[in-house]
Motif scaffolding. Structure first.
Motif, PDB file in Angstrom:
ATOM      1  N   GLY A 235       0.812  -1.215   0.000  1.00 35.67           N
ATOM      2  CA  GLY A 235       0.000   0.000   0.000  1.00 35.67           C
ATOM      3  C   GLY A 235       0.842   1.260   0.000  1.00 35.67           C
ATOM      4  N   ALA A 236       1.923   1.253   0.789  1.00 38.82           N
ATOM      5  CA  ALA A 236       2.798   2.425   0.841  1.00 38.82           C
ATOM      6  C   ALA A 236       3.491   2.660  -0.499  1.00 38.82           C
ATOM      7  N   VAL A 237       3.976   1.572  -1.119  1.00 38.34           N
ATOM      8  CA  VAL A 237       4.642   1.698  -2.418  1.00 38.34           C
ATOM      9  C   VAL A 237       3.679   2.232  -3.464  1.00 38.34           C
ATOM     10  N   ALA A 238       2.467   1.669  -3.486  1.00 36.19           N
ATOM     11  CA  ALA A 238       1.480   2.115  -4.476  1.00 36.19           C
ATOM     12  C   ALA A 238       1.108   3.577  -4.272  1.00 36.19           C
ATOM     13  N   LEU A 239       0.993   4.001  -3.011  1.00 37.65           N
ATOM     14  CA  LEU A 239       0.604   5.387  -2.741  1.00 37.65           C
ATOM     15  C   LEU A 239       1.718   6.361  -3.106  1.00 37.65           C
ATOM     16  N   LEU A 240       2.950   6.051  -2.684  1.00 35.69           N
ATOM     17  CA  LEU A 240       4.059   6.992  -2.851  1.00 35.69           C
ATOM     18  C   LEU A 240       4.635   6.990  -4.254  1.00 35.69           C
ATOM     19  N   PHE A 241       4.649   5.824  -4.912  1.00 39.39           N
ATOM     20  CA  PHE A 241       5.340   5.716  -6.185  1.00 39.39           C
ATOM     21  C   PHE A 241       4.420   5.544  -7.383  1.00 39.39           C
ATOM     22  N   VAL A 242       3.115   5.409  -7.143  1.00 34.57           N
ATOM     23  CA  VAL A 242       2.194   5.240  -8.260  1.00 34.57           C
ATOM     24  C   VAL A 242       1.061   6.263  -8.198  1.00 34.57           C
ATOM     25  N   VAL A 243       0.276   6.242  -7.128  1.00 37.03           N
ATOM     26  CA  VAL A 243      -0.935   7.060  -7.074  1.00 37.03           C
ATOM     27  C   VAL A 243      -0.607   8.551  -7.047  1.00 37.03           C
ATOM     28  N   VAL A 244       0.233   8.965  -6.102  1.00 36.60           N
ATOM     29  CA  VAL A 244       0.569  10.392  -5.997  1.00 36.60           C
ATOM     30  C   VAL A 244       1.282  10.897  -7.243  1.00 36.60           C
ATOM     31  N   PRO A 245       2.315  10.200  -7.764  1.00 40.38           N
ATOM     32  CA  PRO A 245       2.947  10.697  -8.990  1.00 40.38           C
ATOM     33  C   PRO A 245       1.995  10.790 -10.175  1.00 40.38           C
TER      34      PRO A 245
END
Length: 353
Positions: A235-245
């Motif tokens: 979840g952290a990886v998806a949020l920081l490196f996918v969703v936000v960018p």
């Protein structure tokens, strides 16, 4: 009313000029870059073959943990095959004279570089180690040398298709066959579509991530004591490196559509991470499905979902992440389109007048 000596009339967007002798019209960078990526595709086939061979040899050999030892080369084989298809599909439009193939090829090659380095490390550990027999080590050495050549080919292709000589030659040809009406004061079609494509990739990324987080506890991975940590990291990886960018890249594409070149640059910079990590999310989803087929019987029986539906759901989630990556590539190709570049350049010149 007479104009003063300091007044300047607004300048219209001018249609592109035909290439002149002063223009760097040599296609050498484009040709060499495409050849490098074709060689990279061949390298991916060889690494896929090496991974499949190791997976098969370990499963029929005398390994103490055949399922566990076969998992990594099997996943690398699947990843190599998917990367091979993606690279060829990305490059195909180049042969028809479309710039989107050049852009997509460069971005796919750049996104595959970290994974190619992982290939090199894995095959080096197996090929030069003492944990497997000579037959397995021989296949690993084939994968090692192929993966090393793959890294070099991807690096050359990424650089040559991204530098100015690699873009300029094809851009002149694209603009030469573009109708002047398409180069007016309004944003061209590719640039208008870029924000919507980023938005679609964002929605698919969220759906794929949420689906994976809900799917893992129901698969054969459900009895893993570290599953909670894995889901938190995912979840952290998806949020920081996918969703936000991707959300910020969508805003950057909107700014680019309004004529701000800085918005296009922001979208490009922020899209590199999602391309790499969407491939990671797809690999993890496929892993969660495939493990239901090769896990021990007790682990499969403890799973909520039987192997068949688990594999189907895992593949569906992997395809969702890969589709999101495809929309990111389409957005980047739209931002790099020669018509978009012409529009942004003309708007910048008008602002400087």
């Amino acid at each position: 009313m007479h104009s003063t000596p300091y007044s300047v009339s607004p300048q219209p967007l001018m249609p592109p000029q035909a290439p002149t002798k002063a223009d760097p019209g040599s296609p050498w960078a484009l040709v060499v870059g495409v050849i490098a990526l074709v060689m990279a595709a061949l390298g991916l086939l060889l690494t896929t073959t090496a991974g499949a061979q190791i997976c098969a040899l370990v499963r029929v050999g005398d390994s103490a943990d055949p399922e566990g030892d076969a998992l990594a080369p099997g996943m690398f084989a699947v990843l190599g095959l998917v990367a091979f298809v993606a690279l060829l599909v990305a490059l195909a439009p180049v042969f028809a004279g479309f710039d989107r193939g050049r852009s997509a090829g460069a971005w796919v090659a750049g996104a595959l570089l970290p994974w190619a380095l992982c290939f090199v490390l894995y095959f080096a550990m197996v090929g030069f180690g003492d944990d497997f027999d000579e037959v397995v080590r021989g296949s690993a050495l084939l994968g090692f040398y192929s993966a090393s050549a793959l890294v070099l080919a991807l690096l050359i292709g990424t650089i040559l298709l991204g530098i100015r000589p690699g873009r300029r030659w094809l851009a002149h040809r694209v603009l030469a066959r573009t109708a002047p009406a398409e180069l007016g004061p309004e944003a061209p079609g590719p640039l208008r579509k870029a924000p919507r494509r980023f938005l679609v990739s964002l929605v698919l990324s969220v759906l794929g991530t949420c689906g994976s987080i809900g799917f893992y506890p129901l698969s054969a991975m459900g009895d893993d004591p570290d599953l909670g940590v894995l889901l938190g990291v995912l979840g952290a990886v998806a949020l920081l490196f996918v969703v936000v960018p991707l959300a910020l890249a969508c805003l950057g594409a909107v700014r680019a559509r309004e004529g701000r070149r800085g918005g296009a640059r922001l979208a490009r910079v922020l899209s590199a991470g999602p391309l790499v990590f969407l491939l990671l999310l797809a690999l993890m989803a496929a892993f969660a499905g495939v493990i239901s087929l090769i896990a021990p019987d007790g682990q499969v029986e403890a799973a909520v979902l039987p192997p068949g539906p688990a594999v189907a759901i895992g593949i569906a989630l992997a395809l969702t992440s890969l589709t999101a990556a495809g929309f990111v590539l389409a957005s980047l190709a739209a931002l790099a389109d020669p018509r978009s570049d012409h529009y942004l350049t003309a708007r910048r010149r008008m602002a400087e007048v």
